[in-house]
Design an enzyme around this catalytic site. Structure first.
Site, PDB file in Angstrom:
ATOM      1  N   ASP A  44       0.863  -1.185   0.000  1.00 55.37           N
ATOM      2  CA  ASP A  44       0.000   0.000   0.000  1.00 55.37           C
ATOM      3  C   ASP A  44       0.893   1.228   0.000  1.00 55.37           C
ATOM      4  O   ASP A  44       2.028   1.190   0.476  1.00 55.37           O
ATOM      5  CB  ASP A  44      -0.952   0.039   1.207  1.00 55.37           C
ATOM      6  CG  ASP A  44      -2.213   0.858   0.908  1.00 55.37           C
ATOM      7  OD1 ASP A  44      -3.261   0.257   0.580  1.00 55.37           O
ATOM      8  OD2 ASP A  44      -2.149   2.106   0.974  1.00 55.37           O
ATOM      9  N   TYR A  84     -11.303   7.136 -16.122  1.00 47.24           N
ATOM     10  CA  TYR A  84     -11.171   5.905 -15.332  1.00 47.24           C
ATOM     11  C   TYR A  84     -11.482   4.692 -16.206  1.00 47.24           C
ATOM     12  O   TYR A  84     -10.737   3.698 -16.208  1.00 47.24           O
ATOM     13  CB  TYR A  84     -12.121   5.995 -14.141  1.00 47.24           C
ATOM     14  CG  TYR A  84     -12.174   4.777 -13.250  1.00 47.24           C
ATOM     15  CD1 TYR A  84     -11.159   4.510 -12.327  1.00 47.24           C
ATOM     16  CD2 TYR A  84     -13.261   3.899 -13.311  1.00 47.24           C
ATOM     17  CE1 TYR A  84     -11.224   3.386 -11.497  1.00 47.24           C
ATOM     18  CE2 TYR A  84     -13.335   2.786 -12.488  1.00 47.24           C
ATOM     19  CZ  TYR A  84     -12.317   2.531 -11.585  1.00 47.24           C
ATOM     20  OH  TYR A  84     -12.386   1.434 -10.768  1.00 47.24           O
ATOM     21  N   ASN A 133      -4.070  -4.585  -7.963  1.00 43.73           N
ATOM     22  CA  ASN A 133      -5.353  -4.146  -7.407  1.00 43.73           C
ATOM     23  C   ASN A 133      -5.431  -2.628  -7.239  1.00 43.73           C
ATOM     24  O   ASN A 133      -6.501  -2.045  -7.430  1.00 43.73           O
ATOM     25  CB  ASN A 133      -5.573  -4.851  -6.060  1.00 43.73           C
ATOM     26  CG  ASN A 133      -6.725  -4.247  -5.281  1.00 43.73           C
ATOM     27  OD1 ASN A 133      -7.896  -4.464  -5.604  1.00 43.73           O
ATOM     28  ND2 ASN A 133      -6.409  -3.434  -4.263  1.00 43.73           N
ATOM     29  N   ASP A 171       4.892   3.169  -3.324  1.00 43.68           N
ATOM     30  CA  ASP A 171       4.021   3.852  -4.285  1.00 43.68           C
ATOM     31  C   ASP A 171       4.185   3.140  -5.621  1.00 43.68           C
ATOM     32  O   ASP A 171       5.267   3.160  -6.216  1.00 43.68           O
ATOM     33  CB  ASP A 171       4.451   5.319  -4.391  1.00 43.68           C
ATOM     34  CG  ASP A 171       3.626   6.094  -5.407  1.00 43.68           C
ATOM     35  OD1 ASP A 171       2.865   5.483  -6.178  1.00 43.68           O
ATOM     36  OD2 ASP A 171       3.771   7.332  -5.431  1.00 43.68           O
ATOM     37  N   ILE A 172       3.125   2.504  -6.096  1.00 41.07           N
ATOM     38  CA  ILE A 172       3.288   1.700  -7.319  1.00 41.07           C
ATOM     39  C   ILE A 172       3.313   2.552  -8.596  1.00 41.07           C
ATOM     40  O   ILE A 172       3.346   2.003  -9.699  1.00 41.07           O
ATOM     41  CB  ILE A 172       2.275   0.533  -7.426  1.00 41.07           C
ATOM     42  CG1 ILE A 172       0.840   1.029  -7.481  1.00 41.07           C
ATOM     43  CG2 ILE A 172       2.463  -0.479  -6.320  1.00 41.07           C
ATOM     44  CD1 ILE A 172       0.214   0.859  -8.830  1.00 41.07           C
ATOM     45  N   LYS A 222      -8.938   1.665 -17.071  1.00 43.30           N
ATOM     46  CA  LYS A 222      -9.240   0.279 -16.692  1.00 43.30           C
ATOM     47  C   LYS A 222      -9.231  -0.626 -17.926  1.00 43.30           C
ATOM     48  O   LYS A 222      -8.817  -1.788 -17.868  1.00 43.30           O
ATOM     49  CB  LYS A 222     -10.596   0.193 -15.978  1.00 43.30           C
ATOM     50  CG  LYS A 222     -10.624   0.823 -14.593  1.00 43.30           C
ATOM     51  CD  LYS A 222      -9.496   0.344 -13.738  1.00 43.30           C
ATOM     52  CE  LYS A 222      -9.824  -0.138 -12.403  1.00 43.30           C
ATOM     53  NZ  LYS A 222      -8.637  -0.504 -11.592  1.00 43.30           N
TER      54      LYS A 222
HETATM   55  N1  LIG Z   1     -15.029  -0.724  -5.132  1.00 35.11           N
HETATM   56  C1  LIG Z   1     -15.611  -0.813  -6.350  1.00 35.11           C
HETATM   57  O1  LIG Z   1     -16.841  -0.678  -6.522  1.00 35.11           O
HETATM   58  C2  LIG Z   1     -14.768  -1.078  -7.576  1.00 35.11           C
HETATM   59  C3  LIG Z   1     -15.420  -1.285  -8.809  1.00 35.11           C
HETATM   60  C4  LIG Z   1     -14.644  -1.560  -9.943  1.00 35.11           C
HETATM   61  C5  LIG Z   1     -13.276  -1.654  -9.836  1.00 35.11           C
HETATM   62  N2  LIG Z   1     -12.663  -1.430  -8.632  1.00 35.11           N
HETATM   63  C6  LIG Z   1     -11.199  -1.527  -8.565  1.00 35.11           C
HETATM   64  O2  LIG Z   1     -10.841  -2.336  -7.465  1.00 35.11           O
HETATM   65  C7  LIG Z   1      -9.570  -1.913  -6.956  1.00 35.11           C
HETATM   66  C8  LIG Z   1      -9.649  -1.683  -5.452  1.00 35.11           C
HETATM   67  O3  LIG Z   1     -10.674  -0.747  -5.196  1.00 35.11           O
HETATM   68  P1  LIG Z   1     -11.120  -0.361  -3.686  1.00 35.11           P
HETATM   69  O4  LIG Z   1     -12.515   0.161  -3.793  1.00 35.11           O
HETATM   70  O5  LIG Z   1     -10.828  -1.489  -2.747  1.00 35.11           O
HETATM   71  O6  LIG Z   1     -10.105   0.867  -3.402  1.00 35.11           O
HETATM   72  P2  LIG Z   1      -9.703   1.624  -2.048  1.00 35.11           P
HETATM   73  O7  LIG Z   1      -9.494   3.052  -2.425  1.00 35.11           O
HETATM   74  O8  LIG Z   1     -10.663   1.305  -0.941  1.00 35.11           O
HETATM   75  O9  LIG Z   1      -8.290   0.966  -1.655  1.00 35.11           O
HETATM   76  C9  LIG Z   1      -7.191   1.088  -2.494  1.00 35.11           C
HETATM   77  C10 LIG Z   1      -5.907   1.133  -1.710  1.00 35.11           C
HETATM   78  O10 LIG Z   1      -4.886   1.452  -2.667  1.00 35.11           O
HETATM   79  C11 LIG Z   1      -3.926   2.278  -2.045  1.00 35.11           C
HETATM   80  N3  LIG Z   1      -3.203   3.057  -3.062  1.00 35.11           N
HETATM   81  C12 LIG Z   1      -3.608   4.176  -3.702  1.00 35.11           C
HETATM   82  N4  LIG Z   1      -2.633   4.617  -4.516  1.00 35.11           N
HETATM   83  C13 LIG Z   1      -1.605   3.751  -4.402  1.00 35.11           C
HETATM   84  C14 LIG Z   1      -0.306   3.680  -4.973  1.00 35.11           C
HETATM   85  N5  LIG Z   1       0.109   4.606  -5.852  1.00 35.11           N
HETATM   86  N6  LIG Z   1       0.514   2.670  -4.619  1.00 35.11           N
HETATM   87  C15 LIG Z   1       0.106   1.726  -3.729  1.00 35.11           C
HETATM   88  N7  LIG Z   1      -1.120   1.742  -3.139  1.00 35.11           N
HETATM   89  C16 LIG Z   1      -1.954   2.744  -3.475  1.00 35.11           C
HETATM   90  C17 LIG Z   1      -4.747   3.167  -1.121  1.00 35.11           C
HETATM   91  O11 LIG Z   1      -3.927   3.724  -0.082  1.00 35.11           O
HETATM   92  C18 LIG Z   1      -5.828   2.198  -0.617  1.00 35.11           C
HETATM   93  O12 LIG Z   1      -5.454   1.617   0.631  1.00 35.11           O
HETATM   94  C19 LIG Z   1      -9.197  -0.681  -7.781  1.00 35.11           C
HETATM   95  O13 LIG Z   1      -8.388  -1.051  -8.867  1.00 35.11           O
HETATM   96  C20 LIG Z   1     -10.520  -0.196  -8.311  1.00 35.11           C
HETATM   97  O14 LIG Z   1     -10.369   0.561  -9.511  1.00 35.11           O
HETATM   98  C21 LIG Z   1     -13.380  -1.142  -7.509  1.00 35.11           C
END
Ligand SMILES: NC(=O)c1ccc[n+]([C@@H]2O[C@H](COP(=O)([O-])OP(=O)(O)OC[C@H]3O[C@@H](n4cnc5c(N)ncnc54)[C@H](O)[C@@H]3O)[C@@H](O)[C@H]2O)c1
Length: 250
Positions: free
Chosen positions: A37, A159, A90, A63-64, A163
């Site tokens: 993270d 976005y 993710n 930071d990815i 994706k």
């Molecule tokens: N929640 C949804 O409805 C949904 C729907 C479609 C796709 N997604 C995808 O699922 C994935 C996870 O979503 P989520 O809702 O759990 O997100 P979230 O925002 O709750 O969690 C994501 C985590 O990523 C970390 N992060 C952010 N930038 C970063 C970086 N540069 N390097 C490392 N870590 C980093 C954040 O600190 C956070 O802890 C994402 O790719 C999102 O696009 C989510």
């Protein structure tokens, strides 16, 4: 059936939300999970919780979007747990969030943050782990995409485009790497309610638009990811698997 004992799995953005659940489920199937993270305290909290349950986890903060930080993280994981066998891309929500905005009014600064994490971040993570996967002749790369990337979404054009690029990258890498024992797939999600999102009237209303009359749960995503990460999915590559409650059907 989907045991992945002895494998090392790196899950990006796993300090909360969907990623945290993916880390837990992969660890429960026997993997050592590297919990990445951007926020080190989140990565540590998830890793500590898993280790406290007798599972095998390590915090891998980085930071990815920063290639040198990714390379240092991958080297650190290799020295502490072994080379990464399974990469789950993710992280996809930039720290600035995803704003719902008509494209014509949207801020190019927001596009850049979204593309940086979902396109360059995914490419850098893949390139950083691939040499070890190629050396072993085995690997799994799974990118968390979105239904918006398959079918388009108003007010989320940047976005959705980013994706779609992640899913497209998996298709190309699948073709390059299939003969090397490495599969590359993506999972296209509908709305997944994470603990951080909580419940709301708006989400309940949104759920009524799904054939399944409910929104997704992180465990719905984990079921697909654990399968794709396992030996049993060895003949599935270059695919985008929808996990979307039937919201879109093509
Ligand atoms: N929640 C949804 O409805 C949904 C729907 C479609 C796709 N997604 C995808 O699922 C994935 C996870 O979503 P989520 O809702 O759990 O997100 P979230 O925002 O709750 O969690 C994501 C985590 O990523 C970390 N992060 C952010 N930038 C970063 C970086 N540069 N390097 C490392 N870590 C980093 C954040 O600190 C956070 O802890 C994402 O790719 C999102 O696009 C989510």
């Amino acid at each position: 059936m989907f045991a992945i004992d002895g494998k090392v799995a790196l899950i990006t953005g796993a300090g909360q939300g969907i990623g945290a659940r993916l880390a837990a489920r992969l660890a429960e199937q026997g993997a050592t999970v590297a919990v990445n993270d951007l926020r080190p305290e989140r990565a540590r909290a998830v890793a500590d919780e898993l280790n406290g349950r007798g599972l095998s986890a390590l915090a891998a903060p980085a930071d990815i979007t920063d290639r040198s930080a990714i390379d240092a993280m991958v080297a650190d994981i290799a020295s502490r747990a072994g080379a990464v066998d399974i990469l789950v891309n993710n992280a996809g929500i930039p720290a600035s969030g995803v704003r719902l905005t008509p494209f014509v009014e949207s801020d190019p600064g927001d596009w850049e943050a979204t593309v940086r994490i979902n396109v360059f971040g995914v490419m850098h993570c893949c390139q950083a782990v691939l040499p070890a996967m190629l050396a072993k002749g085995w690997g799994r790369i799974i990118t968390i995409s979105s239904d918006s990337g398959r079918t388009g979404e108003a007010r989320m054009a940047d976005y959705a485009a980013a994706k779609a690029a992640g899913a497209s990258l998996m298709r190309s890498l699948a073709k390059e790497l299939g003969a090397s024992g490495i599969t590359c797939n993506s999972v296209a999600l509908g709305t997944i309610v994470t603990p951080e999102m909580g419940a709301s009237e708006a989400l309940e209303k949104h759920a009524r638009r799904y054939p399944t009359r409910r929104l997704g749960r992180p465990d719905d995503v984990a079921a697909a990811v654990v399968w794709l990460a396992s030996e049993h999915a060895g003949w599935t590559t270059g695919q985008t698997i929808p996990v979307n409650g039937g919201y879109t059907t093509v």
